[in-house]
Design an enzyme around this catalytic site. Sequence first.
Site, short mmCIF file in Angstrom:
data_model
loop_
_atom_site.label_atom_id
_atom_site.label_comp_id
_atom_site.label_asym_id
_atom_site.label_seq_id
_atom_site.Cartn_x
_atom_site.Cartn_y
_atom_site.Cartn_z
CG HIS A 123 -1.96 1.15 1.27
ND1 HIS A 123 -1.78 2.32 1.34
CD2 HIS A 123 -3.48 0.96 0.80
CE1 HIS A 123 -3.05 2.91 1.27
NE2 HIS A 123 -3.82 1.96 0.79
CD GLU B 117 -1.71 5.21 5.72
OE1 GLU B 117 -2.96 5.22 5.30
OE2 GLU B 117 -1.60 4.92 6.89
S1 SF4 Z 1 -8.68 11.01 7.37
FE1 SF4 Z 1 -6.60 10.74 6.45
S2 SF4 Z 1 -5.80 8.90 7.41
FE2 SF4 Z 1 -7.88 8.57 7.77
S3 SF4 Z 1 -8.55 7.59 6.15
FE3 SF4 Z 1 -8.79 9.62 5.39
S4 SF4 Z 1 -6.89 10.05 4.45
FE4 SF4 Z 1 -6.71 8.05 5.34
#
Ligand code: SF4
Length: 360
Positions: free
Chosen positions: A124, A126
């Site tokens: 992923h 991230e």
């Molecule tokens: S708020 Fe930020 S960390 Fe949470 S799902 Fe959305 S993009 Fe991802």
Amino acid sequence: MEIILAKTAGYCFGVNRALDAVDKAIEDGQVHLIHTLGPIIHNPQVIEKLEERGVKTVQGLDEIEKGTIVIRSHGVGENVIKEAEEKSLNLINATCPYVKNIQKRVKKYYDEDYQIVIIGNKDHPEVKGINGWCNNSGIIVDDKNNVPNVAKYDKICVVAQTTITNELFIAITEKMKEQHNNVAIFNTICNATKERQEETRRIAQDVDCMIIIGGYNSSNTQKLVSISKKYCNNTFHIETKKDLDMDKIKKYEKVGISAGASTPQWIIEEVINFMENQENNMENMNSTYEDTFKSFRKGSIVEGKVISASKDEIIVNVGYKTDGIIKKSEYTKDSDVDLSTIVNPQDNIEALVLNIGTDI
Ligand code: SF4
């Protein structure tokens, strides 16, 4: 048929924020040179609309010589930021603040000689980005039956991909605690994800059929599907109304709907409108749908609780499907103020609703 639509369905604030950044770049007239590093969200319909507006998706910085590069909410490794700066690209870093906090934590503990462990999917973006803040030395684990032996390391720092399930996080960290007595554990699953998963579970327990709307490649949507399937055998994952097979759905009396963080509101509305047109019992469906979308209006004052504050922005939980974000310029006229020194997590705060969602 009664439809129960999750209040948390659709864009989270991190995705909203990233799309707003692209919107602003287009408004600023940079359209012929705007690139996003990877698709800005995992939703092919939204990407298609952005491409029509001139925004190009690239897979690496080697594809760009000049112009603007937008880093999506997943974030990237430290080396990518450096490379963009070295190439003198106009960098718009739309990394979600939740993810940014994980990156900062990983860098800090890595510099203090901790072995970093990331619970999440190694493929992923991230997770790859987070790993890029500890020189790609992190141990990545996503299976409770395959927890690596970490006993040989002096000290361990454990963080999580923001969209994994709490269940997985607890199962893996419990096993690590058995092996090691110097483990710094940070549950970095984001609030929006926790609430969305929890609400999906609650609804799935209560209905005959669940529809989960979101990109087939969206990790957080896939998690919702797997949670829903645990509690409701009749779970259907669709991207748009075109994937909805009403012959299979119409026999159910109570249908729940949830959607991933990258699913725009217009796709959710299209699905519901399509179902409405197929059904005679309009009254029930309309009321649940209206209740969900009516809760906030632009210009209204809402009360919320501060989740986090950085130098330039405050993130507030206002009990809506997505968290609110207050920029420094909206909070004070003093541009030198560091918001983190005057606002604290858990503070109660009143806010004026300026904008809701992004209808790309
Ligand atoms: S708020 Fe930020 S960390 Fe949470 S799902 Fe959305 S993009 Fe991802």
